[in-house]
Design a protein around this motif. Sequence first.
Motif, short mmCIF file in Angstrom:
data_model
loop_
_atom_site.label_atom_id
_atom_site.label_comp_id
_atom_site.label_asym_id
_atom_site.label_seq_id
_atom_site.Cartn_x
_atom_site.Cartn_y
_atom_site.Cartn_z
N GLY A 170 0.79 -1.22 0.00
CA GLY A 170 0.00 0.00 0.00
C GLY A 170 0.83 1.28 0.00
N ASP A 171 2.13 1.17 0.26
CA ASP A 171 3.00 2.36 0.21
C ASP A 171 3.68 2.40 -1.15
OD1 ASP A 171 4.90 4.32 0.41
OD2 ASP A 171 5.78 3.61 2.29
N ALA A 172 3.18 3.27 -2.02
CA ALA A 172 3.65 3.33 -3.41
C ALA A 172 5.02 3.97 -3.55
CB ALA A 172 2.63 4.06 -4.28
N THR A 173 5.63 4.40 -2.43
CA THR A 173 6.99 4.95 -2.51
C THR A 173 8.05 3.89 -2.27
OG1 THR A 173 7.24 5.57 -0.17
CG2 THR A 173 6.14 7.16 -1.62
N ARG A 174 7.63 2.64 -2.04
CA ARG A 174 8.61 1.59 -1.70
C ARG A 174 9.31 1.03 -2.94
NH1 ARG A 174 8.07 -1.00 3.18
NH2 ARG A 174 10.04 -1.92 2.60
N HIS A 175 9.96 1.93 -3.68
CA HIS A 175 10.75 1.54 -4.85
C HIS A 175 12.15 1.18 -4.37
CE1 HIS A 175 8.14 4.34 -7.63
NE2 HIS A 175 7.42 3.50 -6.92
N PRO A 176 12.79 0.17 -4.99
CA PRO A 176 14.12 -0.23 -4.54
C PRO A 176 15.17 0.87 -4.69
CG PRO A 176 13.53 -1.36 -6.59
CD PRO A 176 12.29 -0.69 -6.09
N GLU A 177 15.01 1.73 -5.70
CA GLU A 177 16.01 2.80 -5.88
C GLU A 177 15.91 3.83 -4.76
OE1 GLU A 177 13.48 1.97 -7.91
OE2 GLU A 177 14.04 2.12 -10.03
N PHE A 178 14.70 4.03 -4.25
CA PHE A 178 14.50 4.95 -3.12
C PHE A 178 15.11 4.33 -1.86
CE2 PHE A 178 11.06 7.66 -0.81
CZ PHE A 178 11.91 8.74 -0.78
N GLU A 179 14.94 3.02 -1.70
CA GLU A 179 15.54 2.32 -0.56
C GLU A 179 17.06 2.42 -0.62
OE1 GLU A 179 13.65 1.17 1.84
OE2 GLU A 179 11.72 1.30 0.80
N ILE A 180 17.61 2.33 -1.83
CA ILE A 180 19.07 2.44 -1.99
C ILE A 180 19.54 3.82 -1.54
CG2 ILE A 180 20.85 2.77 -3.78
CD1 ILE A 180 19.70 0.29 -5.19
N ALA A 181 18.83 4.87 -1.93
CA ALA A 181 19.22 6.22 -1.55
C ALA A 181 19.21 6.38 -0.03
CB ALA A 181 18.30 7.24 -2.21
N ARG A 182 18.16 5.86 0.60
CA ARG A 182 18.06 5.97 2.07
C ARG A 182 19.16 5.16 2.76
NH1 ARG A 182 13.81 8.42 3.96
NH2 ARG A 182 11.92 8.70 2.75
N TRP A 183 19.39 3.95 2.24
CA TRP A 183 20.44 3.09 2.83
C TRP A 183 21.80 3.77 2.70
CZ3 TRP A 183 24.96 0.89 1.39
CH2 TRP A 183 25.50 -0.07 2.26
N ALA A 184 22.07 4.32 1.52
CA ALA A 184 23.37 4.94 1.27
C ALA A 184 23.58 6.16 2.16
CB ALA A 184 23.48 5.34 -0.20
N ALA A 185 22.53 6.95 2.35
CA ALA A 185 22.65 8.13 3.20
C ALA A 185 23.00 7.75 4.63
CB ALA A 185 21.35 8.93 3.17
N GLU A 186 22.50 6.59 5.06
CA GLU A 186 22.71 6.16 6.44
C GLU A 186 24.05 5.44 6.63
OE1 GLU A 186 20.13 3.63 9.75
OE2 GLU A 186 19.17 4.36 7.91
N HIS A 187 24.52 4.75 5.58
CA HIS A 187 25.66 3.84 5.76
C HIS A 187 26.94 4.24 5.04
CE1 HIS A 187 22.18 1.24 6.82
NE2 HIS A 187 23.02 0.76 7.71
N LEU A 188 26.88 5.15 4.08
CA LEU A 188 28.07 5.48 3.29
C LEU A 188 28.45 6.95 3.48
CD1 LEU A 188 27.25 3.73 -0.13
CD2 LEU A 188 28.48 2.77 1.85
N SER A 189 29.76 7.22 3.42
CA SER A 189 30.22 8.61 3.44
C SER A 189 29.90 9.26 2.11
CB SER A 189 31.74 8.63 3.66
OG SER A 189 32.39 8.13 2.50
N PRO A 190 29.92 10.59 2.04
CA PRO A 190 29.67 11.26 0.75
C PRO A 190 30.60 10.76 -0.35
CG PRO A 190 29.52 12.85 2.52
CD PRO A 190 29.99 11.56 3.15
N ALA A 191 31.87 10.51 -0.04
CA ALA A 191 32.81 10.04 -1.07
C ALA A 191 32.44 8.63 -1.52
CB ALA A 191 34.24 10.06 -0.53
N GLU A 192 32.04 7.78 -0.56
CA GLU A 192 31.63 6.42 -0.91
C GLU A 192 30.37 6.41 -1.78
OE1 GLU A 192 33.26 3.91 2.98
OE2 GLU A 192 31.33 4.95 3.09
N ARG A 193 29.45 7.31 -1.46
CA ARG A 193 28.22 7.40 -2.26
C ARG A 193 28.54 7.82 -3.69
NH1 ARG A 193 25.25 11.40 1.68
NH2 ARG A 193 26.10 10.42 3.54
N ALA A 194 29.41 8.80 -3.85
CA ALA A 194 29.75 9.30 -5.19
C ALA A 194 30.42 8.23 -6.03
CB ALA A 194 30.65 10.52 -5.07
N ALA A 195 31.15 7.32 -5.37
CA ALA A 195 31.87 6.27 -6.10
C ALA A 195 31.02 5.02 -6.31
CB ALA A 195 33.14 5.90 -5.33
#
Length: 168
Positions: free
Chosen positions: A58-83
Amino acid sequence: MTGSPIPTAPLPTDLVHLRRCVDLAREALDAGDEPFGSLLIDADGTVVFEDRNRVAGGDATRHPEFEIARWAAEHLSPAERAAAVTYTSGEHCAMCSAAHAWVGLGRIVYAASTEQLVAWHAEWNVAPAPVTPLPIGAVAPGIEVAGPEPSLTAEVRSLHARNAGIAV
Ligand SMILES: [Zn+2]
């Protein structure tokens, strides 16, 4: 869209990850969800996160690419995200393109484009999505993008056909 960067073709080294994304999309469909799957690799090429569509609850925002963005923001440094490189069975929607750019993730490679999906849905008389189907470059022009991958087109199309209730 005027001014949007043109995506390049995926590289041979991208195919193994795109293959996995299509398998995740099939898993999603088999579980009663929409056929989309995505994963994230780090600078060393290691898969650090993967997910599939989870909108059936029922939550239409549960796209895997959105989950990736949230996971990356929580677990990766800015440099790691860019790479890091995101692979996905279907090109990011506008919401996911924006999330991807806001958290500073790097290159995106997709198997099927939004343009292809829109054409398939039109062919099958599927109601249009409530969000304008923009290419990634129209939302996040600074992101390097590759796709679609012709060797996976028929398979991705068949998954979406099944999801639309169309026999192919
Ligand atoms: Zn999305």
